[in-house]
Scaffold this active site. Structure first.
Site, mmCIF file in Angstrom:
data_model
loop_
_atom_site.group_PDB
_atom_site.id
_atom_site.type_symbol
_atom_site.label_atom_id
_atom_site.label_comp_id
_atom_site.label_asym_id
_atom_site.label_seq_id
_atom_site.Cartn_x
_atom_site.Cartn_y
_atom_site.Cartn_z
ATOM 1 N N LYS A 52 37.706 48.643 -51.533
ATOM 2 C CA LYS A 52 36.254 48.314 -51.106
ATOM 3 C C LYS A 52 36.158 49.402 -49.994
ATOM 4 O O LYS A 52 35.303 50.045 -49.663
ATOM 5 C CB LYS A 52 36.046 46.942 -50.814
ATOM 6 N N GLN A 96 36.527 37.989 -48.684
ATOM 7 C CA GLN A 96 37.093 38.244 -50.088
ATOM 8 C C GLN A 96 37.766 36.755 -50.455
ATOM 9 O O GLN A 96 38.460 36.192 -49.768
ATOM 10 C CB GLN A 96 38.489 39.144 -49.718
ATOM 11 N N ASP A 119 27.481 39.977 -51.326
ATOM 12 C CA ASP A 119 28.030 39.723 -52.396
ATOM 13 C C ASP A 119 26.970 38.714 -53.414
ATOM 14 O O ASP A 119 27.214 38.515 -54.357
ATOM 15 C CB ASP A 119 29.296 38.509 -52.365
#
Ligand code: NDP
Length: 282
Positions: A52, A96, A119
């Site tokens: 990422k 995460q 997200d």
């Protein structure tokens, strides 16, 4: 059979983000920015976070990483995310997953304001999606829709079957297909006669987490097969939820693993970060 090239489409998507990020910089004098929070030592998470951050570098997005040890307390995690939430120079926040087991995931994720929820996991953004309103869509399902769109695969009126109903893949995926006017069936571990359901699919999305679970006899001739799964097979190699070799000669389109949906997830995160920056900067 046409092999859907996720790497190629992800590169296209990232090139588009790069243009937008540069335009944002020209207008506001700052880059779109993403804060990445990694708690603990999960090796797969470390790889995902590295990818990422690398994608941010490629697209002109500023990334800042925040690492907490495996032993971090709930208070430390909440307070970190809360400080990022209050920081105007941070446009997107990603925590995460999975988190170490002793932490309360829902409570930590709740600290991410919906306008920084890159997200798309928040109740707000999931609600917007289910009501077909503009919001932030979870990266993996968003990436799948981009693959279908960019390969000109028709969705409206088609029978779509999604195997898996997780909040981060299966459910938002089924919602997006429904919003695109497919007739959608969602299957899960309690589904009876799964094969009967999957064999009817014009578009079959597998998001199960079981290596090569979808076999040749479960797929209709000419179907479009999207394999979200990322698993280690018995041979130690990466493989999807679909038995690629058994299915490939029957289908019209199929995504490989690796090189299918995976790269799209990261590219979609870049799109979402850029969008959050654009929407929330005056
Ligand atoms: P989850 O474990 O959260 O969900 C799996 C789903 O599969 C559940 O809904 C479960 O049903 C269903 N399922 C399990 N066994 C069966 C079965 N025998 N028959 C039918 N359905 C079954 O996984 P995720 O959604 O998070 O991820 C799915 C896969 O996608 C994993 O391999 C993951 O690594 C991968 N993934 C890939 C990404 C990418 O970028 N390519 C991103 C995110 C995930 P039930 O709800 O009843 O338990």
């Amino acid at each position: 059979m046409i092999l859907i090239d996720g790497k190629k489409i992800a590169a296209e998507l990232k090139a588009e983000v790069k243009v937008r990020a540069e335009a944002f910089y020209q207008k506001h004098g700052i880059k779109p920015s993403l804060a990445v929070v990694l708690i603990g030592n999960d090796p797969a998470s470390q790889v995902y976070v590295r990818n990422k951050i690398k994608s941010c570098e490629e697209t002109g997005i500023k990334s800042c990483s925040h690492f907490l040890p495996e032993t971090a307390t709930q208070e430390e995690a909440v307070s970190l995310v809360r400080s990022l939430a209050a920081d105007d120079t941070v446009h997107g926040i990603l925590v995460q997953l999975p988190l170490p087991k002793h932490l309360n995931e829902a409570e930590i994720l709740r600290e991410i304001p919906h306008e920084k929820d890159v997200d798309g996991f928040s109740e707000f953004n999931i609600g917007r999606l289910s009501m077909q309103k503009e919001g932030i869509v979870a990266c993996t399902p968003y990436g799948v829709m981009e693959l279908l769109k960019r390969y000109n695969i028709p969705i409206a009126g088609k029978r779509a079957v999604v195997v898996g109903r997780s909040n981060i893949v299966g459910k938002p995926m089924s919602m997006l297909l429904l919003n695109a006017n497919a007739t959608v069936t969602v299957c899960h571990s309690k589904t009876q006669n799964l094969k009967e359901e999957t064999s009817r699919a014009d578009i079959l999305v597998a998001a199960i987490g079981k290596p090569k679970f979808i076999t040749g006899d479960m797929v209709k001739e000419g179907a479009v097969v999207i394999d979200v799964g990322i698993n280690r097979g018995e041979d130690g190699k990466l493989c999807g939820d679909v038995d690629f070799e058994a299915v490939k000669d029957k289908v019209s389109y199929i995504t490989p693993v690796p090189g299918g949906v995976g790269p799209m997830t990261v590219a979609s995160l870049m799109v979402n970060t850029c969008m959050c920056a654009e929407r929330n900067t005056k």
